[in-house]
Write a protein that holds these residues in place. Structure first.
Motif, PDB file in Angstrom:
ATOM      1  N   THR A 143       5.230  11.808  -5.997  1.00 52.46           N
ATOM      2  CA  THR A 143       6.354  12.852  -6.354  1.00 52.46           C
ATOM      3  C   THR A 143       7.612  12.041  -6.399  1.00 52.46           C
ATOM      4  OG1 THR A 143       6.918  13.069  -3.849  1.00 52.46           O
ATOM      5  CG2 THR A 143       5.644  14.844  -4.814  1.00 52.46           C
ATOM      6  N   LYS A 144       7.765  10.742  -6.013  1.00 52.51           N
ATOM      7  CA  LYS A 144       9.015   9.677  -6.206  1.00 52.51           C
ATOM      8  C   LYS A 144       9.243   9.648  -7.573  1.00 52.51           C
ATOM      9  CE  LYS A 144       8.456   9.285  -1.754  1.00 52.51           C
ATOM     10  NZ  LYS A 144       8.958   9.453  -0.644  1.00 52.51           N
ATOM     11  N   ASN A 145      10.591   9.049  -7.862  1.00 52.79           N
ATOM     12  CA  ASN A 145      10.945   9.025  -9.325  1.00 52.79           C
ATOM     13  C   ASN A 145      10.348   8.151 -10.107  1.00 52.79           C
ATOM     14  OD1 ASN A 145      13.276  10.341  -7.984  1.00 52.79           O
ATOM     15  ND2 ASN A 145      14.600   9.507  -9.521  1.00 52.79           N
ATOM     16  N   ASN A 163       8.775   9.003   7.738  1.00 52.04           N
ATOM     17  CA  ASN A 163       8.271   7.623   7.515  1.00 52.04           C
ATOM     18  C   ASN A 163       9.036   6.563   7.788  1.00 52.04           C
ATOM     19  OD1 ASN A 163       7.465   9.749   5.620  1.00 52.04           O
ATOM     20  ND2 ASN A 163       5.965   8.437   5.323  1.00 52.04           N
ATOM     21  N   THR A 164      10.319   6.735   7.749  1.00 49.36           N
ATOM     22  CA  THR A 164      11.326   5.652   8.041  1.00 49.36           C
ATOM     23  C   THR A 164      11.303   5.219   9.462  1.00 49.36           C
ATOM     24  OG1 THR A 164      12.825   6.783   6.313  1.00 49.36           O
ATOM     25  CG2 THR A 164      13.905   5.172   7.743  1.00 49.36           C
ATOM     26  N   ALA A 165      11.345   6.094  10.246  1.00 48.91           N
ATOM     27  CA  ALA A 165      11.213   5.954  11.806  1.00 48.91           C
ATOM     28  C   ALA A 165       9.953   5.460  12.226  1.00 48.91           C
ATOM     29  CB  ALA A 165      11.584   7.115  12.565  1.00 48.91           C
ATOM     30  N   GLY A 225       0.898  -1.293  -0.033  1.00 51.55           N
ATOM     31  CA  GLY A 225      -0.070  -0.117   0.017  1.00 51.55           C
ATOM     32  C   GLY A 225       0.878   1.281  -0.116  1.00 51.55           C
ATOM     33  N   SER A 226       2.296   1.191   0.551  1.00 50.94           N
ATOM     34  CA  SER A 226       2.929   2.495   0.738  1.00 50.94           C
ATOM     35  C   SER A 226       4.382   2.096   0.798  1.00 50.94           C
ATOM     36  CB  SER A 226       2.441   3.346   1.710  1.00 50.94           C
ATOM     37  OG  SER A 226       2.606   2.755   2.951  1.00 50.94           O
ATOM     38  N   GLY A 227       5.276   3.013   0.789  1.00 51.05           N
ATOM     39  CA  GLY A 227       6.615   2.641   1.072  1.00 51.05           C
ATOM     40  C   GLY A 227       6.854   2.623   2.578  1.00 51.05           C
ATOM     41  N   THR A 228       5.968   3.394   3.433  1.00 57.73           N
ATOM     42  CA  THR A 228       5.914   3.251   4.880  1.00 57.73           C
ATOM     43  C   THR A 228       5.568   1.681   5.351  1.00 57.73           C
ATOM     44  OG1 THR A 228       5.432   5.462   5.198  1.00 57.73           O
ATOM     45  CG2 THR A 228       4.994   4.105   7.217  1.00 57.73           C
ATOM     46  N   ASP A 229       4.456   1.200   4.633  1.00 57.48           N
ATOM     47  CA  ASP A 229       4.155  -0.312   4.954  1.00 57.48           C
ATOM     48  C   ASP A 229       5.109  -1.240   4.437  1.00 57.48           C
ATOM     49  OD1 ASP A 229       1.729   0.636   5.886  1.00 57.48           O
ATOM     50  OD2 ASP A 229       0.429  -0.088   4.177  1.00 57.48           O
ATOM     51  N   TYR A 287      10.531   0.108  -1.352  1.00 55.92           N
ATOM     52  CA  TYR A 287      10.363   1.238  -2.485  1.00 55.92           C
ATOM     53  C   TYR A 287       8.906   1.905  -2.290  1.00 55.92           C
ATOM     54  CZ  TYR A 287      14.140  -0.246  -5.321  1.00 55.92           C
ATOM     55  OH  TYR A 287      15.259  -0.538  -5.638  1.00 55.92           O
ATOM     56  N   SER A 288       8.924   3.209  -2.426  1.00 61.97           N
ATOM     57  CA  SER A 288       7.687   4.067  -2.481  1.00 61.97           C
ATOM     58  C   SER A 288       7.197   4.399  -3.732  1.00 61.97           C
ATOM     59  CB  SER A 288       7.847   5.172  -1.489  1.00 61.97           C
ATOM     60  OG  SER A 288       6.771   6.150  -1.878  1.00 61.97           O
ATOM     61  N   PHE A 289       6.015   4.485  -3.965  1.00 58.07           N
ATOM     62  CA  PHE A 289       5.428   5.133  -5.452  1.00 58.07           C
ATOM     63  C   PHE A 289       4.713   6.163  -5.139  1.00 58.07           C
ATOM     64  CE2 PHE A 289       5.990   0.166  -6.058  1.00 58.07           C
ATOM     65  CZ  PHE A 289       7.398   0.484  -6.804  1.00 58.07           C
ATOM     66  N   GLU A 321      17.325  -1.750   3.001  1.00 58.00           N
ATOM     67  CA  GLU A 321      17.359  -0.364   2.085  1.00 58.00           C
ATOM     68  C   GLU A 321      16.125   0.433   2.072  1.00 58.00           C
ATOM     69  OE1 GLU A 321      20.102  -0.985  -1.348  1.00 58.00           O
ATOM     70  OE2 GLU A 321      19.938  -3.196  -1.040  1.00 58.00           O
ATOM     71  N   ASP A 322      16.364   1.607   2.454  1.00 54.43           N
ATOM     72  CA  ASP A 322      15.227   2.510   2.232  1.00 54.43           C
ATOM     73  C   ASP A 322      15.454   3.100   0.820  1.00 54.43           C
ATOM     74  OD1 ASP A 322      13.421   4.618   1.901  1.00 54.43           O
ATOM     75  OD2 ASP A 322      13.231   4.953   4.027  1.00 54.43           O
ATOM     76  N   CYS A 323      14.774   2.756  -0.140  1.00 54.61           N
ATOM     77  CA  CYS A 323      14.966   3.248  -1.715  1.00 54.61           C
ATOM     78  C   CYS A 323      13.890   4.021  -1.889  1.00 54.61           C
ATOM     79  CB  CYS A 323      15.076   1.873  -2.580  1.00 54.61           C
ATOM     80  SG  CYS A 323      16.476   0.586  -2.064  1.00 54.61           S
ATOM     81  N   ALA A 324      13.074   4.615  -1.209  1.00 56.26           N
ATOM     82  CA  ALA A 324      11.828   5.434  -1.429  1.00 56.26           C
ATOM     83  C   ALA A 324      12.337   6.589  -2.477  1.00 56.26           C
ATOM     84  CB  ALA A 324      11.189   5.639   0.097  1.00 56.26           C
ATOM     85  N   GLN A 325      13.690   6.976  -2.407  1.00 53.52           N
ATOM     86  CA  GLN A 325      14.170   8.264  -3.117  1.00 53.52           C
ATOM     87  C   GLN A 325      15.255   7.649  -4.238  1.00 53.52           C
ATOM     88  OE1 GLN A 325      14.981  11.427  -0.600  1.00 53.52           O
ATOM     89  NE2 GLN A 325      13.356  11.380   0.587  1.00 53.52           N
ATOM     90  N   SER A 326      15.447   6.195  -4.221  1.00 49.58           N
ATOM     91  CA  SER A 326      16.676   5.857  -5.028  1.00 49.58           C
ATOM     92  C   SER A 326      16.325   5.011  -6.362  1.00 49.58           C
ATOM     93  CB  SER A 326      17.586   5.322  -4.105  1.00 49.58           C
ATOM     94  OG  SER A 326      17.309   3.947  -3.746  1.00 49.58           O
TER      95      SER A 326
HETATM   96  C1  LIG Z   1       8.497   8.772   1.058  1.00 48.52           C
HETATM   97  C2  LIG Z   1       9.444   7.950   1.870  1.00 48.52           C
HETATM   98  C3  LIG Z   1       9.076   6.949   2.598  1.00 48.52           C
HETATM   99  C4  LIG Z   1       7.634   6.594   2.491  1.00 48.52           C
HETATM  100  O1  LIG Z   1       6.802   6.048   1.529  1.00 48.52           O
HETATM  101  P1  LIG Z   1       5.190   6.367   1.370  1.00 48.52           P
HETATM  102  O2  LIG Z   1       5.089   5.661   0.327  1.00 48.52           O
HETATM  103  O3  LIG Z   1       5.142   7.717   1.444  1.00 48.52           O
HETATM  104  O4  LIG Z   1       4.853   5.715   2.666  1.00 48.52           O
HETATM  105  C5  LIG Z   1       9.880   6.336   3.224  1.00 48.52           C
HETATM  106  N1  LIG Z   1      11.222   6.659   3.515  1.00 48.52           N
HETATM  107  C6  LIG Z   1      11.743   7.784   2.580  1.00 48.52           C
HETATM  108  C7  LIG Z   1      13.136   8.284   2.746  1.00 48.52           C
HETATM  109  C8  LIG Z   1      10.715   8.482   1.875  1.00 48.52           C
HETATM  110  O5  LIG Z   1      10.978   9.397   1.222  1.00 48.52           O
END
Ligand SMILES: *Cc1c(COP(=O)(O)O)cnc(C)c1O
Length: 372
Positions: A188-190, A91-93, A61-65, A183-185, A159-164
């Motif tokens: 605004t992400k890439n 969100n990471t924390a 559902g999300s990157g946080t999830d 990964y987050s979609f 790895e938190d790849c939400a921005q990578s």
């Molecule tokens: C956006 C983001 C998240 C969370 O992703 P969501 O899809 O908004 O829940 C986690 N970590 C980082 C570094 C982010 O930029």
């Protein structure tokens, strides 16, 4: 002239025909959750990561999830510690906290803004279970020392790849280096959906299966038989179909982001050399995908105001580090992270989106130069 910080509508318009077509097809199909689109996206995403054979992706559902589900599937919870950076999206924390574990926050390397590997070992205790580097702004974190430490201490690397999406570390795709990646979609992400979405990526088939089960109520192999008390967090069919279209354009969109960064580097290089301004670095180990173009200045707030008056929209990522957030005030009392706090006071994200025009870029650069 007005230059927005981002323009999601322009991103949509550049792919409108295909997006409209696939979204309407899903609506007409009658299959909205856990269908073919999610499955197809998952296999196309691992293929794009270059490891379609050995890697598993689970759309959530999300990157946080995605982070939360990885921790649950690894059995990381109450009493366990996860080491990450404080200079990140909160969100990471939050995901670590939601799993019941304790985020242990360490300082960053002030050049890359990613976790400083030299500080991680001192933060390890007997309760540490995982290291969670964030490839912040699109620049890869320095993974080798983290992998070495994790191997020595038997820790997971998440790895938190939400921005990578697409960033490389020593030639390897971020997201394929540790035990698992999120990964987050977020739009605004890439790689952004038209709503929320995320994915877990891992080479561990058992871990992927537990994430999938947990994301779908905790159902096991048999329908309506719950093996654990799971969650409901699934990438839906409309988002998956749209993400498949956008994935096809991602390499090109990342190239456009890199071209924007090269333009800024060229236009602002001289002021940077004179010392008033710090531009982003691209370390020799990495390929930056410029989720954000982040400059820094000890006169950040005045610069931001100057740009706003000229119609140039900027944002700050992030003005309040996790350890200073009111939500974390109790448990983080006494934590001080000098480089993180200095970055929070000095960073500024310039307008950056693949469709930004040369004229807009020139105007932003000219407006920054006018301040100095
Ligand atoms: C956006 C983001 C998240 C969370 O992703 P969501 O899809 O908004 O829940 C986690 N970590 C980082 C570094 C982010 O930029």
């Amino acid at each position: 002239m007005k230059v927005p910080w981002t323009d999601l509508g322009a991103g949509y318009r550049s792919l409108k025909e295909r997006i409209d077509e696939v979204a309407l097809d899903v609506l007409a199909s009658g299959s909205y959750v856990l269908g073919q689109q999610k499955a197809a996206f998952e296999s196309e995403f691992t293929a794009w990561l270059g490891q379609g054979e050995t890697l598993h992706a689970v759309g959530v559902g999300s990157g946080t999830d995605a982070i939360y589900l990885i921790l649950k599937a690894l059995g990381i919870g109450p009493g366990d510690e996860v080491i990450t950076a404080s200079h990140t999206a909160v969100n990471t924390a939050l995901a670590i906290s939601k799993a019941g574990a304790i985020p242990v926050l360490v300082d960053i390397d002030p050049e890359t803004y990613c976790i400083d590997p030299a500080l991680v070992e001192a933060a390890c205790t007997g309760r540490t279970r995982a290291l969670m580097p964030v490839h912040l702004y699109g620049h890869p974190a320095d993974m080798e020392p983290l992998l070495e430490l994790a191997g020595r201490r038997g820790l997971n690397v998440i790895e938190d790849c939400a921005q990578s999406h697409g960033a490389l570390y020593k030639g390897r795709m971020t997201g394929t280096i540790g035990s698992a990646a999120c990964y987050s979609f977020y739009p605004t992400k890439n790689l952004g959906a038209c709503g929320d979405g995320g994915a877990v990526v891992t080479a561990d088939a058992g871990l992927a299966a537990r994430v999938l089960s947990f994301s779908n109520c905790g159902q096991g192999a048999e329908r309506y038989l719950n093996v654990v008390k799971g969650e409901v967090s699934r990438l839906d069919e409309v988002q998956a179909a749209i993400l498949r279209v956008k994935l096809g354009a991602l390499d090109q969109l990342n190239e456009q982001r890199r071209r924007v960064a090269a333009f800024y580097a060229d236009a602002l290089g001289e002021v940077a050399r004179e010392g008033g301004l710090v531009l982003p670095v691209e370390r020799e180990w990495g390929r930056h995908v410029y989720h954000l173009y982040v400059i820094r200045s000890d006169r950040r707030d005045a610069l931001r105001e100057h740009l706003a008056v000229r119609g140039v929209e900027t944002l700050v990522h992030y003005p309040v580090p996790v350890h200073l957030q009111p939500a974390y005030a109790g448990e983080m009392a006494g934590v001080t992270l000098p480089e993180t706090e200095r970055a929070a006071a000095e960073v500024l994200s310039l307008p950056l989106f693949p469709e930004i025009t040369e004229e807009q870029l020139a105007y932003v650069a000219e407006s920054v130069l006018a301040f100095f």
